[in-house]
Design a protein around this motif. Sequence first.
Motif, PDB file in Angstrom:
ATOM      1  N   ALA A  65      86.043  41.999  51.722  1.00  0.00           N
ATOM      2  CA  ALA A  65      85.404  43.000  51.290  1.00  0.00           C
ATOM      3  C   ALA A  65      84.912  43.916  51.979  1.00  0.00           C
ATOM      4  N   ARG A  66      83.657  43.228  52.799  1.00  0.00           N
ATOM      5  CA  ARG A  66      82.712  43.773  53.599  1.00  0.00           C
ATOM      6  C   ARG A  66      83.179  44.398  55.032  1.00  0.00           C
ATOM      7  N   ARG A  67      83.790  43.551  55.049  1.00  0.00           N
ATOM      8  CA  ARG A  67      84.863  43.674  56.501  1.00  0.00           C
ATOM      9  C   ARG A  67      85.510  44.935  56.713  1.00  0.00           C
ATOM     10  N   VAL A  68      86.465  44.209  55.871  1.00  0.00           N
ATOM     11  CA  VAL A  68      87.909  45.715  54.974  1.00  0.00           C
ATOM     12  C   VAL A  68      87.337  47.151  54.964  1.00  0.00           C
ATOM     13  N   PRO A 116      91.310  48.553  45.705  1.00  0.00           N
ATOM     14  CA  PRO A 116      91.470  47.119  45.799  1.00  0.00           C
ATOM     15  C   PRO A 116      90.680  47.151  45.695  1.00  0.00           C
ATOM     16  N   ALA A 117      90.006  46.946  47.021  1.00  0.00           N
ATOM     17  CA  ALA A 117      88.159  46.037  47.185  1.00  0.00           C
ATOM     18  C   ALA A 117      87.709  46.452  45.817  1.00  0.00           C
ATOM     19  N   ASN A 118      87.306  47.814  45.521  1.00  0.00           N
ATOM     20  CA  ASN A 118      86.108  48.316  44.523  1.00  0.00           C
ATOM     21  C   ASN A 118      86.267  47.059  43.073  1.00  0.00           C
ATOM     22  N   VAL A 122      83.558  44.399  42.258  1.00  0.00           N
ATOM     23  CA  VAL A 122      83.471  44.089  40.771  1.00  0.00           C
ATOM     24  C   VAL A 122      83.693  42.714  40.194  1.00  0.00           C
ATOM     25  N   ALA A 123      85.213  42.472  40.319  1.00  0.00           N
ATOM     26  CA  ALA A 123      85.563  40.710  39.988  1.00  0.00           C
ATOM     27  C   ALA A 123      84.385  39.957  39.910  1.00  0.00           C
TER      28      ALA A 123
END
Length: 436
Positions: A65-68, A116-118, A122-123
């Motif tokens: 998630a960080r990079r994308v 989807p990143a959020n 959260v997951a």
Amino acid sequence: MVLGMIFAITVINYADRATLSIAGTEVSRVLNLDPVMLGMVFSAFAWAYMIGQIPGGWLLDKFGARRVYGCSLVLWSVFTMLQGTVGWFGVSGISAAIMLFFLRFMLGLVESPAFPANARIVACWFPTNERGTATSLFNSAQYMAIGVFTPIMAWLTHALGWEHVFLWMGAVGLFAGILWFAFYKEPHSSPHIKPAELEHIRANGALVDLELNRRASRQKFTFREVMQLFQSRTLWGIYIGQYCITSMSYFFMTWFPIYLIKGRGMTVMQAGWVVALPAICGFTGGVLGGVMSDYMIRRGVSPSKARKTPFVLGMFFAAMLAMANFVSTDAAVIALMTLAFFGKGLSAIGWAVMSDTAPEKMIGLSGGVFNCLGNVAGIITPVVIGYIVAATGSFNLALWFVGAHGLLGMFGYLVVAGKFERMVIKPDNRENENCS
């Protein structure tokens, strides 16, 4: 900190989507766009956003998630700014519509990994009985975006010109991108989380090792495994619900300010302030939906019932916007739209459901499929409303069209969807069908 970051970025995300709706009346006047052209331009974002969901989810599962998410934020800010330059080329009519369509298309494409990143973040960071509240907070950022930025963007349009709406919002996003890369860390590498807290959230359902597992494995899955995401009746019920709430979202993000100006005779400044009130109630409903859902789980209610209750109740309230066809005063219209905003916020529990039900190794991809199918509504709704307004010269049928989605969403959760639990993908060991 993590929730604050994704909340702030989601506020910017929705504000950038809404730029054209706020400046739309002035853009259509200056660039000579008719309602059908404007409807097509509005739909461009959703075409690309839908197309990019599954590839965006795959990128999240592969690169994290960080990079994308950070790259997505920077790119969508650039395309937001570029929309403000269309008038500099001296184009109008169909030529201007084509340029705006392309830039809105690219905006949607690079924004596609955002939600989807959020869900993935959260997951990773939140236990099951806190996930609904966390999800509702970042999802409610859309209302905060409308409430905070709509008056600002209306003032920019009125005082400086419509181009400044896009230029300033893009600049805000670029600054947020710098902060994201500077401060966001994953659970296992964050210097701010203590071992006891890490173990607590892991023991209560947070997938804190998700990014570590991603790096340790090759994250490959077969076509047959992916197709299982399309074969679950429960997932289709969730998809229907997301389609319906997205239809309402796109009405509020695209045609609602124009409805207030052209359908109700308000000025741009009046519409800017009027939109803010329902948005505040939408934010309140969004937070309440997540809090209610998590409270019910902590009280021993099954996750299925706890997630379905606020959704169904909210969709019923949201459908009430069609009743605006039967009232004549602006105050009554605002009251009905405020109730609809509140209901749409209350029902915005879908991302919590996805965090609860998505297969562990496909959280990004599952969120992409969920948002892809939901955002089909973003293509259909603006275009249908544009044709209705062009053909009838009125918003009456458009309000009936949007309101009907509340009833369809209730059907999806109550009749189509079954029990909400984490899906287990049946393995397919045939290596010749592997796809990364």
